[in-house]
Structures are given as C-alpha cells and as structure tokens.
Design an enzyme around this catalytic site. Structure first.
Site, PDB file in Angstrom:
ATOM      1  N   ASP A  35      22.097 158.781  43.238  1.00  0.00           N
ATOM      2  CA  ASP A  35      22.551 159.899  44.059  1.00  0.00           C
ATOM      3  C   ASP A  35      23.950 160.310  43.604  1.00  0.00           C
ATOM      4  O   ASP A  35      24.803 159.473  43.302  1.00  0.00           O
ATOM      5  CB  ASP A  35      22.570 159.496  45.538  1.00  0.00           C
ATOM      6  CG  ASP A  35      22.656 160.695  46.461  1.00  0.00           C
ATOM      7  OD1 ASP A  35      21.671 160.983  47.162  1.00  0.00           O
ATOM      8  OD2 ASP A  35      23.727 161.361  46.480  1.00  0.00           O
ATOM      9  N   ILE A  36      24.180 161.620  43.553  1.00  0.00           N
ATOM     10  CA  ILE A  36      25.469 162.132  43.072  1.00  0.00           C
ATOM     11  C   ILE A  36      26.603 161.846  44.058  1.00  0.00           C
ATOM     12  O   ILE A  36      27.772 161.796  43.659  1.00  0.00           O
ATOM     13  CB  ILE A  36      25.356 163.648  42.785  1.00  0.00           C
ATOM     14  CG1 ILE A  36      26.418 164.097  41.793  1.00  0.00           C
ATOM     15  CG2 ILE A  36      25.411 164.472  44.055  1.00  0.00           C
ATOM     16  CD1 ILE A  36      26.190 165.492  41.237  1.00  0.00           C
ATOM     17  N   GLU A 105      18.210 168.056  52.799  1.00  0.00           N
ATOM     18  CA  GLU A 105      19.056 168.999  52.054  1.00  0.00           C
ATOM     19  C   GLU A 105      18.300 169.586  50.866  1.00  0.00           C
ATOM     20  O   GLU A 105      18.402 170.784  50.585  1.00  0.00           O
ATOM     21  CB  GLU A 105      20.310 168.251  51.571  1.00  0.00           C
ATOM     22  CG  GLU A 105      21.256 169.045  50.713  1.00  0.00           C
ATOM     23  CD  GLU A 105      22.315 168.155  50.058  1.00  0.00           C
ATOM     24  OE1 GLU A 105      22.827 168.547  48.999  1.00  0.00           O
ATOM     25  OE2 GLU A 105      22.607 167.068  50.592  1.00  0.00           O
ATOM     26  N   HIS A 110      11.923 163.145  48.228  1.00  0.00           N
ATOM     27  CA  HIS A 110      12.684 162.044  47.651  1.00  0.00           C
ATOM     28  C   HIS A 110      12.802 160.949  48.684  1.00  0.00           C
ATOM     29  O   HIS A 110      12.859 161.227  49.882  1.00  0.00           O
ATOM     30  CB  HIS A 110      14.080 162.477  47.192  1.00  0.00           C
ATOM     31  CG  HIS A 110      14.860 163.251  48.211  1.00  0.00           C
ATOM     32  ND1 HIS A 110      14.586 164.572  48.504  1.00  0.00           N
ATOM     33  CD2 HIS A 110      15.879 162.890  49.022  1.00  0.00           C
ATOM     34  CE1 HIS A 110      15.420 165.001  49.430  1.00  0.00           C
ATOM     35  NE2 HIS A 110      16.209 163.998  49.788  1.00  0.00           N
ATOM     36  N   HIS A 112      15.411 157.775  49.560  1.00  0.00           N
ATOM     37  CA  HIS A 112      16.709 157.160  49.274  1.00  0.00           C
ATOM     38  C   HIS A 112      16.515 155.651  49.341  1.00  0.00           C
ATOM     39  O   HIS A 112      15.964 155.137  50.315  1.00  0.00           O
ATOM     40  CB  HIS A 112      17.737 157.523  50.349  1.00  0.00           C
ATOM     41  CG  HIS A 112      18.019 158.984  50.512  1.00  0.00           C
ATOM     42  ND1 HIS A 112      19.192 159.573  50.095  1.00  0.00           N
ATOM     43  CD2 HIS A 112      17.292 159.973  51.098  1.00  0.00           C
ATOM     44  CE1 HIS A 112      19.183 160.865  50.411  1.00  0.00           C
ATOM     45  NE2 HIS A 112      18.040 161.130  51.024  1.00  0.00           N
TER      46      HIS A 112
HETATM   47  P1  5GP Z   1      18.522 164.770  51.678  1.00  0.00           P
HETATM   48  O1  5GP Z   1      19.564 165.105  52.697  1.00  0.00           O
HETATM   49  O2  5GP Z   1      17.774 165.987  51.212  1.00  0.00           O
HETATM   50  O3  5GP Z   1      17.626 163.652  52.108  1.00  0.00           O
HETATM   51  O4  5GP Z   1      19.307 164.172  50.446  1.00  0.00           O
HETATM   52  C1  5GP Z   1      19.585 164.865  49.274  1.00  0.00           C
HETATM   53  C2  5GP Z   1      20.437 163.966  48.413  1.00  0.00           C
HETATM   54  O5  5GP Z   1      20.515 164.549  47.139  1.00  0.00           O
HETATM   55  C3  5GP Z   1      21.870 163.788  48.925  1.00  0.00           C
HETATM   56  O6  5GP Z   1      22.119 162.405  49.157  1.00  0.00           O
HETATM   57  C4  5GP Z   1      22.739 164.357  47.792  1.00  0.00           C
HETATM   58  O7  5GP Z   1      23.916 163.631  47.575  1.00  0.00           O
HETATM   59  C5  5GP Z   1      21.793 164.296  46.604  1.00  0.00           C
HETATM   60  N1  5GP Z   1      22.042 165.323  45.597  1.00  0.00           N
HETATM   61  C6  5GP Z   1      22.248 166.648  45.812  1.00  0.00           C
HETATM   62  N2  5GP Z   1      22.424 167.286  44.643  1.00  0.00           N
HETATM   63  C7  5GP Z   1      22.316 166.348  43.679  1.00  0.00           C
HETATM   64  C8  5GP Z   1      22.409 166.411  42.254  1.00  0.00           C
HETATM   65  O8  5GP Z   1      22.624 167.444  41.645  1.00  0.00           O
HETATM   66  N3  5GP Z   1      22.245 165.235  41.579  1.00  0.00           N
HETATM   67  C9  5GP Z   1      22.003 164.055  42.222  1.00  0.00           C
HETATM   68  N4  5GP Z   1      21.856 162.966  41.474  1.00  0.00           N
HETATM   69  N5  5GP Z   1      21.911 163.960  43.567  1.00  0.00           N
HETATM   70  C10 5GP Z   1      22.069 165.108  44.280  1.00  0.00           C
END
Ligand code: 5GP
Length: 127
Positions: A35-36, A105, A110, A112
C-alpha cells in the site's frame, strides 16, 4: 445486481503497467503490492487481475480458477511475510472495504493484509 466497473481506477492502471507499484507477488489471476500509504508496518494489497468492483462482485461472478488463485495469493503473501499465527508469525488482519459505508476508495476489489504489531480494535464504535 449489475456491477459497473470503471477501468480508469488506479488499480486498473497498476495492472496495465501505467503506474508503478512495489510488487510482493504475481500469480496468473492476482497481484499483491505494498500500500502506498501504509496503515501498519506490513500493509499489502491483494487484487484480482479481473475487472471486479468489490468482494461480493468477485464472489458472484469470478471463475473458480480466479477465486482459488486469489485466495491462495492471500495465503502466499502471509507465508512470504511470515505472518501465519503460530510458532513464529504473530498474525494479521484481512480487510476488504466495499461501497460508501465501507469507505472504499478504489473501486477495484482489494483485500488489505495488515500486520507487524497489535492492530487495535476492528472498528470504531458507531456514533
Ligand atoms: P480502500 O479504502 O479502497 O479499501 O483502500 C484503498 C487503498 O489503496 C488505500 O489504503 C490507499 O493507500 C491505497 N492506494 C491508493 N492509491 C494507491 C496507489 O497508487 N498505489 C498503491 N500502492 N496504493 C494505493
């Protein structure tokens, strides 16, 4: 329910090689990368290569091969990172956010994998 997939999302772009990622594992149907913006000392995202919006979309419409590959990819990341609870690994948390209330987001499925230290309670109390 019909699912609408937006192929401009950031994980679709990572899958197409348009933007880089720190790869942890590649399999025929799945990709795992860091994760970034890590929320724990280990924070790996595992995604299917297929165009699935969230977990229920994947569970309903993915092939048996995709589902098996994705599930095994999660296990392989846990093994590679030494997370399996037991003699050595201290465990991990697996989360998949979906939709508005899940505060998803990125609209590509995905999970985590979070680990590395005690992670606290799962959710904040409603209020
Ligand atoms: P969500 O809230 O959708 O479950 O999590 C999305 C995750 O994607 C977040 O933890 C965010 O930090 C990660 N993320 C967003 N953009 C990028 C990216 O460009 N590269 C990587 N490696 N992770 C990303």
């Amino acid at each position: 329910m019909p699912y609408t997939y937006d192929d401009t999302n950031i994980f679709a772009r990572i899958l197409r090689g348009e933007i880089p990622c720190s790869k942890v594992l590649e399999t025929p149907h799945s990709l795992a990368f860091d994760d970034i913006a890590p929320q724990a000392s280990v924070h790996v995202l595992v995604i299917p290569r297929g165009a699935y919006v969230n977990y229920d979309h994947f569970a309903q419409e993915a092939s048996v091969e995709e589902i098996a590959d994705f599930t095994r990819a999660v296990a392989e990341v846990c093994r590679l990172k030494g997370l399996e609870p037991g003699a050595d690994g201290a465990g991990y948390r697996l989360i998949s956010n979906a939709g508005r209330d899940g505060m998803q987001e990125v609209p590509h499925l995905h999970v985590h994998i979070l680990a590395g230290h005690p992670l606290g309670r799962l959710v904040q109390p409603a209020g």
